[in-house]
Design a protein around this motif. Structure first.
Motif, PDB file in Angstrom:
ATOM      1  N   ILE A 280       0.830  -1.217   0.000  1.00  0.00           N
ATOM      2  CA  ILE A 280       0.000   0.000   0.000  1.00  0.00           C
ATOM      3  C   ILE A 280       0.859   1.259   0.000  1.00  0.00           C
ATOM      4  O   ILE A 280       0.629   2.179  -0.779  1.00  0.00           O
ATOM      5  N   PHE A 281       1.855   1.301   0.888  1.00  0.00           N
ATOM      6  CA  PHE A 281       2.698   2.491   1.059  1.00  0.00           C
ATOM      7  C   PHE A 281       4.045   2.254   0.384  1.00  0.00           C
ATOM      8  O   PHE A 281       5.084   2.219   1.033  1.00  0.00           O
ATOM      9  N   ARG A 282       4.039   2.148  -0.913  1.00  0.00           N
ATOM     10  CA  ARG A 282       5.232   1.729  -1.642  1.00  0.00           C
ATOM     11  C   ARG A 282       6.350   2.764  -1.641  1.00  0.00           C
ATOM     12  O   ARG A 282       7.501   2.428  -1.890  1.00  0.00           O
ATOM     13  N   ASP A 283       6.044   4.028  -1.355  1.00  0.00           N
ATOM     14  CA  ASP A 283       7.071   5.071  -1.387  1.00  0.00           C
ATOM     15  C   ASP A 283       7.569   5.469  -0.003  1.00  0.00           C
ATOM     16  O   ASP A 283       8.318   6.436   0.124  1.00  0.00           O
ATOM     17  N   ARG A 284       7.174   4.772   1.022  1.00  0.00           N
ATOM     18  CA  ARG A 284       7.593   5.094   2.391  1.00  0.00           C
ATOM     19  C   ARG A 284       8.865   4.345   2.758  1.00  0.00           C
ATOM     20  O   ARG A 284       9.190   3.324   2.165  1.00  0.00           O
ATOM     21  N   THR A 285       9.532   4.835   3.783  1.00  0.00           N
ATOM     22  CA  THR A 285      10.727   4.136   4.262  1.00  0.00           C
ATOM     23  C   THR A 285      10.329   2.828   4.931  1.00  0.00           C
ATOM     24  O   THR A 285       9.176   2.639   5.324  1.00  0.00           O
TER      25      THR A 285
END
Length: 128
Positions: free
Chosen positions: A51-56
């Motif tokens: 879901i949060f593919r661009d998060r650390t």
């Protein structure tokens, strides 16, 4: 560490972990019960990575931990309709039945395992 996750890989990882989790229940005489809880935490980490593919990795792990703890705390809430859902096969797998502090630590272990694997894989990819 910032990485851009490939959703296809994370979807495959989620499916593999679900299969392993279901197998751990079916083969419960071979696996300790806690294995399923670790796999559940690992699955949540991979879902959040999808879901949060661009998060650390750290941020993704934190979101997964908050979600997992929320699901565990929700086991303290009882109404007829939610208890009825909990006692279905899918409801039991998703929500569980009884609150347990031990489950929270096992979920965190699974999330940590996912975060460590992701960090290791991204470092290997960067070094190539």
């Amino acid at each position: 560490m910032f990485i851009k996750r490939e959703r296809g890989y994370y979807l495959i990882l989620v499916i593999v972990v679900i299969i392993l989790g279901l197998l751990s229940r079916e083969l419960s005489s071979w696996f300790p019960k806690w294995v399923g809880s670790i796999l559940w935490g690992l699955m949540v980490f991979f879902i959040m990575g999808f879901i949060f593919r661009d998060r650390t990795t750290r941020h993704t792990a934190l979101i997964a931990a908050i979600f997992s703890i929320g699901v565990e705390v929700a086991k303290l809430y009882h109404t007829p309709w939610i208890d009825e859902f909990r006692y279905t096969k899918i409801g039991g797998l998703l929500l569980g039945y009884v609150f347990s502090w031990n489950n929270i630590s096992l979920y965190i272990s699974g999330i940590s395992l996912g975060a460590m694997c992701e960090s290791l894989c991204s470092r290997i990819r960067i070094s190539k």
